[in-house]
Design a protein around this motif. Structure first.
Motif, short mmCIF file in Angstrom:
data_model
loop_
_atom_site.label_atom_id
_atom_site.label_comp_id
_atom_site.label_asym_id
_atom_site.label_seq_id
_atom_site.Cartn_x
_atom_site.Cartn_y
_atom_site.Cartn_z
N ALA A 194 -9.91 38.16 -0.06
CA ALA A 194 -10.48 36.82 -0.15
C ALA A 194 -11.12 36.40 1.17
O ALA A 194 -12.22 35.81 1.18
CB ALA A 194 -9.40 35.82 -0.56
N PHE A 195 -10.47 36.69 2.29
CA PHE A 195 -11.07 36.36 3.59
C PHE A 195 -12.37 37.14 3.80
O PHE A 195 -13.35 36.60 4.32
CB PHE A 195 -10.08 36.64 4.72
CG PHE A 195 -9.20 35.48 5.07
CD1 PHE A 195 -9.69 34.42 5.81
CD2 PHE A 195 -7.88 35.44 4.66
CE1 PHE A 195 -8.88 33.34 6.15
CE2 PHE A 195 -7.06 34.37 4.98
CZ PHE A 195 -7.56 33.31 5.72
N GLU A 196 -12.38 38.41 3.43
CA GLU A 196 -13.61 39.20 3.56
C GLU A 196 -14.73 38.57 2.74
O GLU A 196 -15.88 38.48 3.19
CB GLU A 196 -13.36 40.64 3.10
CG GLU A 196 -12.49 41.46 4.03
CD GLU A 196 -13.21 41.84 5.33
OE1 GLU A 196 -14.46 41.80 5.35
OE2 GLU A 196 -12.51 42.17 6.31
N ALA A 197 -14.41 38.15 1.52
CA ALA A 197 -15.43 37.51 0.67
C ALA A 197 -15.93 36.22 1.30
O ALA A 197 -17.13 35.91 1.25
CB ALA A 197 -14.85 37.25 -0.72
N ALA A 198 -15.02 35.46 1.90
CA ALA A 198 -15.42 34.19 2.51
C ALA A 198 -16.38 34.41 3.67
O ALA A 198 -17.29 33.60 3.88
CB ALA A 198 -14.18 33.42 2.97
N THR A 199 -16.20 35.49 4.42
CA THR A 199 -17.12 35.77 5.53
C THR A 199 -18.51 36.10 5.02
O THR A 199 -19.50 35.89 5.73
CB THR A 199 -16.61 36.93 6.40
OG1 THR A 199 -16.58 38.14 5.62
CG2 THR A 199 -15.23 36.64 6.95
N GLU A 200 -18.61 36.61 3.79
CA GLU A 200 -19.91 36.97 3.23
C GLU A 200 -20.54 35.83 2.46
O GLU A 200 -21.73 35.89 2.12
CB GLU A 200 -19.74 38.18 2.30
CG GLU A 200 -19.25 39.43 3.02
CD GLU A 200 -18.87 40.55 2.07
OE1 GLU A 200 -19.03 40.35 0.83
OE2 GLU A 200 -18.43 41.61 2.55
N ARG A 201 -19.75 34.79 2.16
CA ARG A 201 -20.27 33.65 1.42
C ARG A 201 -20.41 32.45 2.37
O ARG A 201 -21.05 32.57 3.40
CB ARG A 201 -19.36 33.36 0.22
CG ARG A 201 -19.49 34.43 -0.87
CD ARG A 201 -18.48 34.22 -1.99
NE ARG A 201 -18.51 32.89 -2.56
CZ ARG A 201 -19.18 32.57 -3.68
NH1 ARG A 201 -19.89 33.48 -4.33
NH2 ARG A 201 -19.14 31.32 -4.14
N ALA A 202 -19.84 31.32 2.03
CA ALA A 202 -20.05 30.11 2.82
C ALA A 202 -19.03 29.90 3.93
O ALA A 202 -19.06 28.89 4.63
CB ALA A 202 -20.04 28.88 1.89
#
Length: 352
Positions: free
Chosen positions: A170-178
């Motif tokens: 989830a943290f990895e995804a957050a770095t790629e999104r907003a």
């Protein structure tokens, strides 16, 4: 390279939407020079009714060598839901360490949300749901059946491996999104498992200082999904909370029939599995009106996972263009009167 995909069409409307969508995906793949072969496994409730098991004993061994698994809807009115869930889907997700369940909720242009004042693109978040343990760990039992002192115990299991895996994803995804992550628990009432979960979010979060972390209790989160869905980006939650909230997420972006899902083994040691979120819907089985879009978008997630970005984008763009077109065919769940086949035929033309 030719990809090998195992297909389990499932029950109810599962085979209908899987077969229609797969014909579309095969043509789209050929147009993008992607080669894949499928092997169909008719496992599910009909098998359970005939043989007493949703899958054969060696099912995981049969599935192990595939590049991916595609699963249709599972469930039957004559089979208890806990039997269908534990006998097939959870057997696969646990057996293949598919710790990460990724479920996006996106309000497409042209789709009416039941929440007023939200237009296409205003709602765009993804839920990262812990997929193998938590409240679905099947730990517990019942004693003294039929007596006044009958007791049932259901325990939730949280491991460091499972929790850290989903939190890190989830943290990895957050770095790629907003750059925003919302952690959803019920740690005020569940002082062991949920506090353990919160501690791991804090630990892993130290490695991602650029990500803003919001913490919500699940009851408040449920309210805020309705009150301010546009403010969410990446959400991380336990198995039960993630399951419930993603159905709510699908509802606020128009229909459960639009919702895709992926079950990921981040190590890629085992195959990952992709499925639409909707149920088997026996009330409309055989009527030809089930929405195939969630299934098509689940294939999109499959191809993204396998690195075929152009093919994934083509499927997504076809869906977006169709939903934005007021004259395009639509199934009844999103306000139309067309059938599954008409929707898929229209998507086919848009991909071409």
């Amino acid at each position: 390279m030719t990809y090998d995909v195992a297909v389990i069409p499932g029950d109810g409307i599962g085979p209908e939407v899987v077969d229609h969508a797969m014909a579309l995906v095969e043509e789209a793949a050929a147009a993008h020079d992607v080669s894949f072969e499928t092997t169909r496994y008719d496992w599910g409730s009909e098998r359970y009714l005939a043989e007493g098991a949703m899958m054969p004993a060696d099912a995981l061994d049969r599935l192990r060598g595939y590049d991916a698994i595609f699963l249709g809807a599972v469930g039957h009115p004559d089979v208890p839901d806990h039997v269908t869930l534990h006998g097939l889907r959870l057997e696969i997700t646990k057996g293949f360490k598919q710790h990460v369940c990724k479920r996006p909720s996106y309000l497409f242009e042209g789709v009416t949300s039941p929440l007023r004042e939200y237009a296409g693109g205003d709602i765009d978040f993804v839920v990262y749901r812990q997929n193998t343990e938590g409240e679905y760990a099947d730990l517990g039992g019942r004693e003294y059946g039929g007596f006044d002192n009958e007791v049932a115990v259901q325990s939730a299991l949280f491991t460091r491996e499972g929790t850290e895996t989903i939190v890190r994803a989830a943290f990895e995804a957050a770095t790629e999104r907003a750059g925003k992550l919302t952690n959803i628990t019920k740690s005020n009432a569940q002082a062991h498992g949920m506090v353990f979960w919160d501690d791991i979010v804090t630990e892993v979060g130290e490695e991602y200082p650029s990500v803003e972390v919001e913490r919500l209790l699940v009851d408040a989160a449920s309210m805020d999904f309705v009150r301010r869905p546009d403010e969410f980006d990446v959400i991380v939650a336990s198995n039960l909370f993630g399951d419930i909230l993603t159905d709510l997420g699908a509802g606020i972006v128009g229909s459960l029939g639009l919702a895709p899902s992926s079950n990921i083994d981040p190590t890629r040691i085992h195959p990952s599995m992709f499925e639409p979120v909707h149920g088997s819907a026996f009330d409309i089985t055989g009527k030809g009106i089930a929405n195939p879009i969630g299934t098509v978008l689940s294939w999109k997630l499959l191809w993204e996972h396998l690195g075929e970005e152009a093919l994934a984008r083509a499927l997504h763009d076809a869906v977006a263009a169709q939903l934005a077109d007021p004259g395009a065919p639509r199934t009844p769940d999103i306000g139309g009167d067309s059938g599954t086949e008409a929707v898929v035929d229209d998507l086919r033309l848009r991909i071409e």
